[in-house]
Scaffold this active site. Sequence first.
Site, mmCIF file in Angstrom:
data_model
loop_
_atom_site.group_PDB
_atom_site.id
_atom_site.type_symbol
_atom_site.label_atom_id
_atom_site.label_comp_id
_atom_site.label_asym_id
_atom_site.label_seq_id
_atom_site.Cartn_x
_atom_site.Cartn_y
_atom_site.Cartn_z
ATOM 1 N N TYR A 27 0.692 -1.264 0.152
ATOM 2 C CA TYR A 27 0.542 0.509 0.055
ATOM 3 C C TYR A 27 0.509 1.297 -0.092
ATOM 4 C CZ TYR A 27 -5.087 -1.751 1.434
ATOM 5 O OH TYR A 27 -6.019 -2.771 1.398
ATOM 6 N N GLU A 28 0.515 2.854 -0.685
ATOM 7 C CA GLU A 28 1.466 3.643 -0.772
ATOM 8 C C GLU A 28 2.672 3.862 -0.758
ATOM 9 O OE1 GLU A 28 -0.530 6.762 -0.316
ATOM 10 O OE2 GLU A 28 -2.306 6.124 0.100
ATOM 11 N N GLY A 29 2.506 3.023 -1.651
ATOM 12 C CA GLY A 29 3.963 3.304 -2.043
ATOM 13 C C GLY A 29 5.595 1.807 -1.569
#
Lengths: 596, 596
Positions: free
Chosen positions: B437-439
């Site tokens: 997630y998210e990078g």
Amino acid sequence: MANHFFNKRNVDFLLYEVHDAESLTKHTRFADHTKETFDMTIDAATQIADNLMFPFVKDVDKNQPELKDGQVTVHPAIKDYLKALGESGIIGADFDYEDGGAQMPVTITSILGYILMAANNGMMFTGLTAGAARLIASFGSQELKDTYIPNMISGKWQGTMCLTEPQAGSSLSDITSTAEPLEDGTYKIRGQKVFISAGDHDAADNIIHLFLGRIKGAPLGTKGISLFVIPKFRLDGTDNDVTSMGIYHKLGQKGVPAMHLGFGDKNDDCIGYLVGEPNKGLNYMFQMMNEARIGVGITGASIASAAYYASLEYAKERPQSRRLNQKHALDAPQIPIIQHPDVKRMLLFQKAVVEGSLSLLLETSKFFDLSEASDDPEEKENAHLMLELLTPIAKTFPCEYGMKATSDAVQCFGGYGFTEDFPVEQYYRDIRITPIYEGTTGIQSQDLLGRKVPMAGGKATMLLTKEVGKTVMAALQFDELKRYALLLKDEGERLQKVTMHLLSIAGTGDVERFLSDATLYMEMFSLNVVAWQWLKQAVVAKQKLITSNDDTEFYESKIHTMKYFFHYEIPKTQGLATRLMDEEVLTIMTEKEIVM
Amino acid sequence: MANHFFNKRNVDFLLYEVHDAESLTKHTRFADHTKETFDMTIDAATQIADNLMFPFVKDVDKNQPELKDGQVTVHPAIKDYLKALGESGIIGADFDYEDGGAQMPVTITSILGYILMAANNGMMFTGLTAGAARLIASFGSQELKDTYIPNMISGKWQGTMCLTEPQAGSSLSDITSTAEPLEDGTYKIRGQKVFISAGDHDAADNIIHLFLGRIKGAPLGTKGISLFVIPKFRLDGTDNDVTSMGIYHKLGQKGVPAMHLGFGDKNDDCIGYLVGEPNKGLNYMFQMMNEARIGVGITGASIASAAYYASLEYAKERPQSRRLNQKHALDAPQIPIIQHPDVKRMLLFQKAVVEGSLSLLLETSKFFDLSEASDDPEEKENAHLMLELLTPIAKTFPCEYGMKATSDAVQCFGGYGFTEDFPVEQYYRDIRITPIYEGTTGIQSQDLLGRKVPMAGGKATMLLTKEVGKTVMAALQFDELKRYALLLKDEGERLQKVTMHLLSIAGTGDVERFLSDATLYMEMFSLNVVAWQWLKQAVVAKQKLITSNDDTEFYESKIHTMKYFFHYEIPKTQGLATRLMDEEVLTIMTEKEIVM
């Protein structure tokens, strides 16, 4: 298709070029075998893996067994696979001729297991049957053998191992199942067993339980445990009062039913047949433990293998972003993610774990074969010591590092790895059980440090040092390998220092402290042993590169992966050694307990 | 019930004793707040967590959302939870008063997130809505704000982040969705987005997508990306041509639908509203990234927390075997497994990860608050640098080490941990997405080493060294902590040496090599930072033990866990440093590529 879950070239390399499996055929037991008989069996297993197992990976996972009205239904593909494996002779391939086997070396059957489990580890039924039948073959009367073995190794009857009880878990000395002697020499059995893999299902005509229990009046602890054969159906077809009390729904390996079984629970009419002598059950079981533990190690390596090849294939095809030095060339096409160093690192890690584990498992299997069948008594004895020493490692490393490798396979897929669109989420679930099966990592580690390292006055570790020394000497012949040979030598010395330190604690009699960080010792020891396997592979690769122009890329990749292991994994031993030499005690219960 | 997934005493300790959250109230933005307003909000969240979330952990996992006839149905419990959270004011608690928020510090909302996600991380809907609404609040016109924010923070409308596209994945510069300007100032949108969490469902009346796309004719790469608001239903209630093209079935976090969405796919009639200025979309998104990343870190810590408390409870109750020094007392009762050193070690590891992560997340959140709202301009600027530096670590460590911790929770349960009879198998699945997630971890690590460490001439790392120095000085006052203070100082120097070495590679211009092992650098840096957090906790615990007789066991347990971290985890930096200082390049593509 086979390369979706294993690499045949790598199998040949490890089996024939590194571990010289052919050399086993000079011993009497294996004298009828040749490389051709080995290869034919491997081909047969590969065909079954390709056609009857791999195509059902997802389907078997999705349609897990259910217990309804006391009956367990498994996926229909299980029946076909059992039949095919039975007909191929693979289930009992390593058994004696007189027990219906082919006297195939375990070195070869380990590879068969690897291919089959890599194809579909949710079809884990035949390994269980083989293990159960092997107990009968080794310790049972001729009557028990004649009655059970043929139908088991033909795949018609399922075998199980009934050890664990709800109140005892891993603590087998606390087993309470009872066996009451009857006049005809059989026993009336009462008890419950949990987590019995393949403990009941409809793809076999009968289920044959190998069962640990106490004959009434037997001594406390492990010395009062006996081994019994308990069929689900008696020979006359009547019910033997074995009840499916529950089925566990699991995180992974969903194809195999894990059962909670009751014996004598319905009508107090469950009959068992004693195997061998009374009170020797655990003894017998432990004599079979090495094969079972190698088998779990194989399963770990297999699942990690399937995950590795899936993520490798994806990484070669999936374009994303640009190389870091060309980040601003916005109109340049995206590159396959295998070209990103972080992804390449994760793939090399997986390759190092999978191929390093497999090499260790074959090394251990070969010691198994020599310990059973070497015509040279000294070789036989030494092989036995090496087998005892390496088994807990060969069980643990492929499972523990295999979990990490499988997790990295998920990471290579990014968000897609978390979805059911790709197989790696399943492998990530499946492999999680392997550090628990057949003695948890904690138990294996206590076995390694507490039993195997000190046994026979440390002779096994001395033999290992000698074996590693041979590889170091061979590697020193090649400029490119020299550095790694010396590193391995240093690592061996670091390990020895740690071992001496721990044995000095053992010398004080404080077993609890001696073994408190055994799991860390296991990791350190494993890294040493797998580094040895990698150097061994690199030596062979180097020799081949000098003498031939064939398969250059394959051999170079082996040397590269060896380097990966030494540069990325071996440094972990530094921190492990620091902790293992550290005097601070933090995990042992004291009078003033730490509240958590 | 709360202690099943978090420990309130620990939350109070971290929030008020270690991180002095109350001190935030001296700044104008938070001036209306007091410890009482914080505690009331925490109690409200705890009640929702206890009553509307935790009871549905398994049920939400078992009944995953389905896409049928273009409609996504989620578990009915989702609607109640959304309503309760909306009514409690928690969704937009940290928003400005003028946007309907309570100007609550993020330090507090992070704790709310922790409690809610620990209760049931499959109910991850409101964090997504808050993130989307925050983008509108920060960069949208007054009209957009008035139109969307009230219904979003009241839980009626769901917010999403639409970044990822099938062909681009993490490479946002390769986004191809288009926006064509219309005469009325709106845009006609075309494109597809994948992995959109909560991208469609029936528990919200509308879905508000915050969407990245390219206005026709915009520059290539990240500089041509704009941000749009795209509602599922227009204000007049008509359909806005957003299609649910597919739903991903996932390994974990099954309660949250992950959608494949088509925009303008049906009738070429999807309208979007530009947020802020054209071509600044990615800029805006990145300005919100810190909060989103802290949020994922919180999720990692939360899942690991739920797993830790589950396994701790089990380990205290489950009897098995005897202490190793009393192995042969066969008639002695079995002991709870927490008394076995190997199990205790796994529990201490989990505790160290969960409480260390949470402390780091609060430290980072407090820098967030100060960077936004400190009345002192210098403090504000420094806080911003610290926030930027710590965010990738606060995102990564709780997720990566949280995965290991959750796996150890499974191991503490033995075979039972693998079954659905206990919750840990689910947590093990759920947490696997967090390092993606998210990078991903790889991307966070490149951010840390490639951007954050060198930024502002290294000023952030110097500030960190100063902060750590303060803790070291405080710890040196206590005999028991002296050793650890000096250790942390040494570790800081080891890290600095590695950093200098890597920056010297950056100096050659070879960015690819500079960043090739960034993931290992992240691990080393994280261990340092979390060790700092543990020493900080130990200093407070020590002070409390001297000044009061209350909660002695709690504080002693803190000091013990700090020691665990230094003795068992910190040694890992040795091997990491060795690899990071090593010149051998093995993962970078060369002309003669290694075939795998």
